[in-house]
Design a protein around this motif. Sequence first.
Motif, PDB file in Angstrom:
ATOM      1  N   UNK A 170      36.183  26.431  47.676  1.00  0.00           N
ATOM      2  CA  UNK A 170      34.960  26.512  46.856  1.00  0.00           C
ATOM      3  C   UNK A 170      34.710  27.913  46.293  1.00  0.00           C
ATOM      4  N   UNK A 171      34.509  27.953  44.989  1.00  0.00           N
ATOM      5  CA  UNK A 171      34.172  29.214  44.332  1.00  0.00           C
ATOM      6  C   UNK A 171      35.342  30.160  44.158  1.00  0.00           C
ATOM      7  N   UNK A 191      37.440  18.659  53.680  1.00  0.00           N
ATOM      8  CA  UNK A 191      37.332  17.221  53.394  1.00  0.00           C
ATOM      9  C   UNK A 191      38.153  16.895  52.155  1.00  0.00           C
ATOM     10  N   UNK A 192      38.966  15.847  52.266  1.00  0.00           N
ATOM     11  CA  UNK A 192      39.846  15.405  51.176  1.00  0.00           C
ATOM     12  C   UNK A 192      40.640  16.607  50.642  1.00  0.00           C
ATOM     13  N   UNK A 193      40.459  16.997  49.396  1.00  0.00           N
ATOM     14  CA  UNK A 193      41.256  18.117  48.873  1.00  0.00           C
ATOM     15  C   UNK A 193      40.442  19.405  48.831  1.00  0.00           C
ATOM     16  N   UNK A 194      39.425  19.515  49.694  1.00  0.00           N
ATOM     17  CA  UNK A 194      38.599  20.715  49.680  1.00  0.00           C
ATOM     18  C   UNK A 194      38.672  21.484  50.996  1.00  0.00           C
ATOM     19  N   UNK A 225      30.226  23.779  49.962  1.00  0.00           N
ATOM     20  CA  UNK A 225      30.204  22.601  50.835  1.00  0.00           C
ATOM     21  C   UNK A 225      30.739  22.946  52.227  1.00  0.00           C
ATOM     22  N   UNK A 226      29.983  22.548  53.242  1.00  0.00           N
ATOM     23  CA  UNK A 226      30.355  22.881  54.629  1.00  0.00           C
ATOM     24  C   UNK A 226      31.142  21.771  55.318  1.00  0.00           C
ATOM     25  N   UNK A 227      31.015  20.553  54.754  1.00  0.00           N
ATOM     26  CA  UNK A 227      31.682  19.383  55.332  1.00  0.00           C
ATOM     27  C   UNK A 227      31.280  19.224  56.797  1.00  0.00           C
ATOM     28  N   UNK A 228      32.235  19.065  57.735  1.00  0.00           N
ATOM     29  CA  UNK A 228      31.866  18.917  59.152  1.00  0.00           C
ATOM     30  C   UNK A 228      32.251  20.162  59.945  1.00  0.00           C
ATOM     31  N   UNK A 269      31.518  12.200  61.969  1.00  0.00           N
ATOM     32  CA  UNK A 269      30.592  13.330  62.000  1.00  0.00           C
ATOM     33  C   UNK A 269      29.794  13.390  63.294  1.00  0.00           C
ATOM     34  N   UNK A 316      37.435  14.468  58.652  1.00  0.00           N
ATOM     35  CA  UNK A 316      36.420  13.637  57.984  1.00  0.00           C
ATOM     36  C   UNK A 316      37.100  12.644  57.041  1.00  0.00           C
ATOM     37  N   UNK A 345      41.580  22.794  47.207  1.00  0.00           N
ATOM     38  CA  UNK A 345      40.521  23.648  46.658  1.00  0.00           C
ATOM     39  C   UNK A 345      39.876  24.539  47.723  1.00  0.00           C
TER      40      UNK A 345
END
Lengths: 318, 268
Positions: free
Chosen positions: A254-255, A45-48, A197-200, A126, A71, A252
């Motif tokens: 995550x982590x 999602x977006x930049x993630x 974050x799992x997003x969709x 979603x 998303x 990005x």
Amino acid sequence: MTVVPYAQLRERTRQRDCSLHEKVISLEEAANIVNDGDHVAVGGCTVSRTPIAMIWALVRARKQGLTLSRSITSNEGDIAYVSGISDHIMTSWFSQGIVWGISKMMRAYTETGRARFEEWSHMAMGLRYRAGAMGVPFMPMRAMMGSDIVGLVDNAQEMECPFTGERLLLVPALNPDVALIHVQRCDRYGNAQIDGLQFMDLDIAMAANKVILTTERIVSNEQIRRAPDHTKIPFFAVEAVVEAPYGCAPHECYGTYEPFFEHMDMYAQISATKGEEGVKEYLDEFYYGPKNWTEYLERVGLQEMLDATRRGRSVYDD
Amino acid sequence: MTTDLANRSTDNSPTQRDYTASQLLAVSASRVLEEGQIVFAGIGITLLAATLAQRTHAPGLTILFEGGVIGPFIVPGELPPSTNEQRCTRRANMLVPITDVLLLLQRGYVDIGFMGGAQIDRYGNLNSSFIGDPENPKTRLPGTGGGNDIASLSEIIVAMKHQKRRFVEKVDFVTSPGFLSGGSSRADSGLPFGGVKKVVTDLAILGFDEKTRQMRVDALQPGVTAEEVQDNTAFDLIVPEGVKVAPPPTEKELAILSDLDPERLYTA
């Protein structure tokens, strides 16, 4: 985008090899799984957790006519338009990110009718993926009614609930031909573990006909089995696994790493000041120019990579 | 992502004193929030407002982010740049998929959603999709994100700069429904819950007439006249006799905002 008929959906699933088999391939081979004209769902999602490495591979393979769905779409949407791989993006919000303002490429392409940005509400996107994951042709929802959004999308219909008589909006299932999902780790069979974050992504994976996983690293099946509760996508839903370290850069993961902010600022600056020509130069430098993914990362630069990594890992600090 | 782009304008409001227009918006919005509420926040001013409320009168307020975050705790000086990045998850109670955090709206768990927008009309309808004719737009804007879902399913607080080009007679496109064409039109369209609770601007705090659902001045910001508010609005506002003036931001409120946003990324 029409709903995939149920018999066809079942038949496509039946034809897949769902055995526990190794499926590690290269980015270039993975790009061959995507056909011109496919509906390709983009994870994150977006930049993630954006699957940038696979988008990079599709651009280099000069795919055409893809419909992309996501998303929220960031500057990978710009790149899809300008490179010519897609002229139709279904999403709820489209610009690089709030801090960078409105995307100049999104404006340039949609305002002149060269490309379409089909806008659905975030929850509608979603629920469309979720309907696809559930094997039903639509989901009812209680938003989007009364707004003008519903008049500009393909295939949304109001109905009266047969049980309560209430007004509901039905949004059609999305069953993407291919889903591109980047994860922190998976095994050679495609058991994927996602941190944060799992997003969709879980719904996208189960809705799609083929899932191409890119992963920061490939781990052993034994490691997966030590923590099966962390596995979010089962191996049998996955078509191919590609090991692509820093596969979201400059976005990005995550982590692992935060966005490469200097690179993102540089892209925003180029697209704002030099417009489409600037983005084409960016594509030459970072997409078409590098020999391979490693050289792409070299061009992005070690200093930025280390900085983003330091920030990324800080999520586990107390 | 709720669209805060509209709030990124750099012009200074006529009310500017020893606080900025953005700080005034954050303080005014925080005061509308109540203890115990569950609040959908965007980034920027809306997140500052929700966090400020937590640190003043509403310590038990819960923040939700559209990226799938339940109950994060914002670390001063580390404001997240979007609602979908790892910085949003700091000290959160729970992370869920996007669709599931949005479904909390539909299930009825969310008391207040925060919104921005490029345009708003007398019924509180918001546009963040197109300037001009949607078929042939002058400007294609980034779109709804979760804005439509939030505005359709919960009460919302809109925080935006008060300018005539934003407070328009008719929005070019209804991205996020307010009270649509007034009266019962919102409920009649299939949206029986929610609506615009307050519009907070640098000139006034505005509400809506209970019957007609037209925008009404509930309070003036300090040093602002009712004429100024009307002059910056392209439709006729309801201005009650003897409309009150909102108390200015307190030193404590401004100190908390400075602590949260020391580099003034969002309160410049």
